[in-house]
Design a protein around this motif. Sequence first.
Motif, short mmCIF file in Angstrom:
data_model
loop_
_atom_site.label_atom_id
_atom_site.label_comp_id
_atom_site.label_asym_id
_atom_site.label_seq_id
_atom_site.Cartn_x
_atom_site.Cartn_y
_atom_site.Cartn_z
N ALA A 93 13.08 -21.79 1.56
CA ALA A 93 14.33 -21.70 1.66
C ALA A 93 15.29 -21.45 0.44
O ALA A 93 16.23 -20.78 0.52
CB ALA A 93 14.76 -23.05 2.37
N THR A 137 17.46 -18.45 -0.12
CA THR A 137 19.00 -18.43 -0.35
C THR A 137 19.39 -17.65 -1.74
O THR A 137 20.37 -16.89 -1.68
CB THR A 137 19.53 -19.73 -0.52
N LEU A 187 24.50 -20.21 6.35
CA LEU A 187 23.66 -20.76 7.45
C LEU A 187 22.48 -21.60 6.89
O LEU A 187 22.43 -22.61 7.43
CB LEU A 187 23.39 -19.61 8.30
N ILE A 188 21.66 -20.86 6.00
CA ILE A 188 20.65 -21.64 5.54
C ILE A 188 21.01 -23.23 4.90
O ILE A 188 20.46 -24.23 5.24
CB ILE A 188 19.86 -20.82 4.56
N SER A 195 23.76 -24.59 5.27
CA SER A 195 24.50 -25.67 6.48
C SER A 195 23.40 -26.34 7.21
O SER A 195 23.49 -27.54 7.48
CB SER A 195 25.47 -24.80 7.33
N TYR A 196 22.43 -25.57 7.49
CA TYR A 196 21.27 -26.12 8.23
C TYR A 196 20.53 -26.94 7.43
O TYR A 196 20.14 -28.39 7.98
CB TYR A 196 20.27 -24.96 8.63
N GLY A 197 20.54 -27.06 6.19
CA GLY A 197 19.76 -28.01 5.50
C GLY A 197 20.54 -29.24 5.28
O GLY A 197 20.13 -30.22 5.32
N TYR A 236 22.68 -30.17 7.43
CA TYR A 236 22.62 -30.72 8.81
C TYR A 236 21.28 -31.52 8.85
O TYR A 236 21.24 -32.78 9.28
CB TYR A 236 22.36 -29.61 9.96
N LEU A 237 20.31 -31.09 8.25
CA LEU A 237 19.00 -31.96 8.46
C LEU A 237 19.00 -33.23 7.65
O LEU A 237 18.58 -34.10 8.04
CB LEU A 237 17.54 -30.91 8.05
#
Length: 82
Positions: free
Chosen positions: A18, A22, A71-72, A74-76, A78-79
């Motif tokens: 990831a 990025t 998005l990558i 943001s997802y990280g 979020y997790l």
Amino acid sequence: MHIDWATLGAIAVVAAAAALTTVLLVAFAIVELSPRSGRPGIDGSGDGGATRAHPAVGTALAVLSLVAAGLIVSYGLYLILA
């Protein structure tokens, strides 16, 4: 205390992938937004033998790359926060 090394290794590989993705997406966006050099080609035409795309194409690709990188990230986040 027991450490599940297989899961820890999988997490490390995914995190590295990831991060690399990025960085590459942001680098690609920077390249697409940078102006083209005016070095002359072999025949002296100045285009270097490459076809020129419309500047809007480079801008659109840069925007898509930055959106994907965002998005990558943001997802990280979020997790981490979920």
